[in-house]
Design an enzyme around this catalytic site. Structure first.
Site: not given
Length: 245
Positions: A48, A50
């Site tokens: 991922d 963020d």
């Protein structure tokens, strides 16, 4: 984490051997031995972006630069905690911000997105070992590409959302055909990656509920709490870590 990114797959120890090498260290997770072993033998690791690869939420940074920070952050928290469908939160936040191409460019110029400590060394170690690295994010491709460039991740290994613009560069919406634009998008993206390239062992690393959804098809999920430690993610993670070392 990084020490097991340097292990050649032909020399992969089993999970109990890996865990024993940490001596008295305390580890959190539903199946830490399994996660360590999968990371040591993975031929693909998906991160991922963020609050994982970077130490902030890109959409919140963009919203702050446009004076819409508090409204958007509230929606981000709901989405990451799994309290609302991701596609609803994405649409709501973009409707609030409505960023133009120029807005995004100005945001990145004023506030280049910051890497989480150690993630660059981890990605470099994975690359040197021959493991492919992907960035799988509910964030925006335009904001992630500069991060990928710094990490040496090719743009075709970014699975993220695409904002659409008119001929003047003004916001018109987002591409709902991107797998990460909807709830359960990350398992869909990882399935696409696995089927296309035939990976045998995949690991997902991330901070949010949408990342936890990616196992399966990921063989292990490593929850990351170095930026925000979410209880729902900790409960589902095979291994929950607070740093990338």
């Amino acid at each position: 984490m990084r020490r097991y990114a340097t292990t050649p797959s032909s020399q992969t120890p089993n999970g109990s051997d890996i865990l024993a090498s940490y001596s008295s260290d305390t580890h959190i997770g539903q199946n830490v031995e399994h996660a360590m072993e999968m990371l040591a033998k993975a031929d693909a690791v998906c991160f991922d972006v963020d609050s994982t690869v970077i130490d902030e939420e890109g959409i919140d940074v963009l919203a702050d630069t446009l004076g819409k920070g508090p409204e958007v952050t509230a929606w981000t928290t709901k989405a990451m905690d799994g309290n609302i469908k991701f596609e609803d939160a994405l649409a709501a936040r973009l409707e609030i911000i409505q960023p133009s191409k120029t807005d995004i460019a100005n945001c990145l110029e004023k506030h280049p997105l910051r890497l989480s400590p150690g993630v660059d060394r981890l990605v470099d170690a994975l690359h040197k070992r021959g493991t492919d690295v992907y960035l799988v994010s509910g964030g925006f491709r335009l904001m992630i590409e500069p991060v990928a460039e710094v990490l040496g991740v090719s743009f075709d290994r970014i699975y993220a959302n695409t904002i659409t613009f008119d001929e003047n560069g003004d916001y018109t919406g987002f591409d709902s055909n991107e797998p990460t634009s909807a709830d359960q998008g990350k398992p869909k993206a990882l399935t696409m990656i696995k089927e296309k390239y035939g990976y045998k062992t995949m690991v997902m690393v991330g901070d949010g509920a949408t990342d936890a959804q990616a196992k399966p098809p990921a063989d292990a999920f490593v929850g990351f709490g170095g930026v925000v430690a979410r209880a729902a993610v900790k409960d589902k993670a095979c291994w929950f870590v607070h740093d990338f070392e």
